[in-house]
Design a protein around this motif. Structure first.
Motif, short mmCIF file in Angstrom:
data_model
loop_
_atom_site.label_atom_id
_atom_site.label_comp_id
_atom_site.label_asym_id
_atom_site.label_seq_id
_atom_site.Cartn_x
_atom_site.Cartn_y
_atom_site.Cartn_z
N LEU A 168 -13.57 24.63 9.81
CA LEU A 168 -12.83 24.04 8.68
C LEU A 168 -11.79 23.04 9.19
O LEU A 168 -11.24 23.20 10.29
N SER A 169 -11.49 22.06 8.34
CA SER A 169 -10.46 21.07 8.67
C SER A 169 -9.61 20.80 7.44
O SER A 169 -10.11 20.79 6.32
N ALA A 170 -8.32 20.59 7.65
CA ALA A 170 -7.41 20.28 6.53
C ALA A 170 -6.55 19.08 6.91
O ALA A 170 -6.44 18.72 8.09
N GLN A 171 -5.94 18.46 5.91
CA GLN A 171 -5.08 17.29 6.16
C GLN A 171 -4.03 17.15 5.06
O GLN A 171 -4.31 17.42 3.88
N TYR A 172 -2.85 16.72 5.45
CA TYR A 172 -1.84 16.24 4.51
C TYR A 172 -1.34 14.89 5.01
O TYR A 172 -1.30 14.67 6.24
N HIS A 197 0.81 -1.22 0.00
CA HIS A 197 0.00 0.00 0.00
C HIS A 197 0.85 1.27 0.00
O HIS A 197 1.86 1.35 0.70
N GLY A 198 0.37 2.25 -0.75
CA GLY A 198 0.88 3.63 -0.65
C GLY A 198 -0.31 4.49 -0.29
O GLY A 198 -1.40 4.29 -0.83
N ASP A 199 -0.13 5.46 0.63
CA ASP A 199 -1.27 6.23 1.15
C ASP A 199 -0.80 7.67 1.34
O ASP A 199 0.15 7.92 2.08
N SER A 200 -1.44 8.61 0.64
CA SER A 200 -1.07 10.02 0.82
C SER A 200 -2.23 10.93 0.49
O SER A 200 -3.13 10.55 -0.26
N SER A 201 -2.20 12.12 1.05
CA SER A 201 -3.27 13.09 0.75
C SER A 201 -2.73 14.51 0.76
O SER A 201 -1.69 14.80 1.34
N PHE A 221 5.13 3.65 8.02
CA PHE A 221 3.85 4.11 8.57
C PHE A 221 3.46 5.41 7.90
O PHE A 221 4.25 6.01 7.15
N THR A 222 2.23 5.84 8.17
CA THR A 222 1.78 7.11 7.61
C THR A 222 1.83 8.17 8.70
O THR A 222 1.71 7.88 9.90
N ILE A 223 1.99 9.41 8.27
CA ILE A 223 1.79 10.58 9.13
C ILE A 223 0.75 11.40 8.40
O ILE A 223 0.90 11.68 7.20
N GLU A 224 -0.35 11.73 9.05
CA GLU A 224 -1.48 12.33 8.33
C GLU A 224 -2.30 13.24 9.22
O GLU A 224 -3.49 13.01 9.45
N PRO A 225 -1.69 14.30 9.73
CA PRO A 225 -2.41 15.16 10.67
C PRO A 225 -3.67 15.78 10.06
O PRO A 225 -3.64 16.32 8.96
N MET A 226 -4.77 15.65 10.80
CA MET A 226 -6.02 16.34 10.48
C MET A 226 -6.11 17.51 11.45
O MET A 226 -6.09 17.29 12.67
N ILE A 227 -6.15 18.72 10.90
CA ILE A 227 -6.05 19.91 11.73
C ILE A 227 -7.32 20.75 11.57
O ILE A 227 -7.76 20.99 10.43
N ASN A 228 -7.88 21.17 12.70
CA ASN A 228 -9.12 21.96 12.67
C ASN A 228 -8.84 23.41 13.04
O ASN A 228 -8.01 23.69 13.90
N LEU A 229 -9.62 24.30 12.41
CA LEU A 229 -9.53 25.72 12.77
C LEU A 229 -10.19 25.96 14.12
O LEU A 229 -9.81 26.86 14.86
#
Ligand code: MF3
Ligand code: CO
Ligand code: CO
Length: 301
Positions: free
Chosen positions: A266-270, A140-144, A236-244
């Motif tokens: 609002l929420s964003a993620q990488y 698996h590869g996983d990114s956003s 592993f993945t690092i994928e912070p979901m951050i909210n305003l």
């Protein structure tokens, strides 16, 4: 299967019964079936993970120009689906726990797991996360990435930038010999200093032949995982979901998937998939030309 007196799978050096045995039991035994060092990939598995990550990065490069005002999220789903199949690979999301589409697309107050729809089109001012996961030869590869559609509000732009930098902070915290909790310890104070919050209910994860494996990667300062030591060969993945606004989230009662901020903010993620190396870290979900910390994130100024 780990015996009670075997060394714990987490690498603490303690006996399993003195370490994760109780915790695993309450989580439905997930850790128990893992052989002691299954978390460390073999040289062959690392080659597989590099290939899967590189394709996921290529897919992101392919989809990026389509993420524009007016396109429906279903159209983006179809583009991702077709490109993946045309290259002989498999979209991991499709059918995963019955998820109905090949990509997650999460707009504005949607934190993650947004379901593409022919009735939803991207609009000027939206912030949109596109989360891609592909299976390439079994790995698996996983990114956003989060995209800004046209001109967005100053606060939306602030959030997206803080989130991109939060992922960079997380990636920079990856070092062999250090605890996995260094990642959340680096991300949360940074994010809070910009008046945003870190979602706790969703985390990064071990990744390999399975989409979600071995352990969670916290993006906040957590009491768990201080004893898991990062070792060369872990992926592993690092994928912070951050909210305003505040960090609590709610899942849509009707579709069972769409996760929104509880307060409507609002929420964003990488997200990236990473490999722990002897030196530090390799970001796997990139095309080779992007391999340096300055360019691991593609974001307009
Ligand atoms: N890609 C998500 C992650 O980063 C998981 C999506 S699961 C799905 O872990 F079923 F919603 F696709
Ligand atoms: Co992930
Ligand atoms: Co993902």
């Amino acid at each position: 299967m780990i015996g009670r007196n075997d060394p714990c799978w987490c690498g603490s050096g303690k006996k399993y019964k003195k370490c994760h045995m109780q915790i695993d039991a309450t989580k439905g035994n997930t850790g128990v079936t893992q052989a002691p060092d299954r978390r460390i990939k073999s040289a062959e598995e690392i080659i597989g993970m590099r290939k899967a990550g590189a394709f996921n990065g290529e897919l992101m490069d392919y989809i990026r120009p389509y993420v524009q005002e007016g396109i429906s999220t279903e159209k983006l789903n179809q583009l991702v689906h077709t490109y993946t199949l045309d290259h002989g690979h498999t979209p991991a999301c499709l059918g995963y726990h019955n998820f109905p589409k090949s990509v997650c697309i999460s707009i504005n107050n949607v934190v993650c797991h947004g379901i593409p729809s022919p009735h939803v089109s991207l609009q000027e001012g939206d912030i949109v996360n596109v989360d891609l996961t592909t299976i390439v030869d079994g790995f698996h590869g996983d990114s956003s990435e989060t995209f800004m559609i046209g001109t967005v509000s100053a606060e939306a732009r602030h959030l997206v930038k803080v989130t991109a930098q939060a992922l960079i902070k997380g990636v920079e915290a990856v070092k062999p010999g250090r605890p996995l909790s260094d990642i959340g310890d680096a991300i949360e104070p940074f994010v809070n200093s910009y008046n945003c919050s870190v979602v706790r209910q969703y985390t990064g994860h071990g990744i390999g032949k399975k989409f979600h494996e071995h352990f969670s990667v916290y993006h906040h300062i957590a009491i768990d995982n201080r004893e898991i030591i990062m070792k060369p060969g872990m992926t592993f993945t690092i994928e912070p979901m951050i909210n305003l606004g505040d960090y609590p989230v709610v899942t849509d009662r009707h579709d069972g998937w769409t996760v929104r901020t509880k307060d409507g903010s609002l929420s964003a993620q990488y997200e990236h998939t990473v490999l722990v190396t002897e030196e530090a870290v390799e970001v796997l979900t990139l095309t080779p030309s992007h391999q340096s910390t300055d360019t691991i994130i593609t974001m307009p100024e």
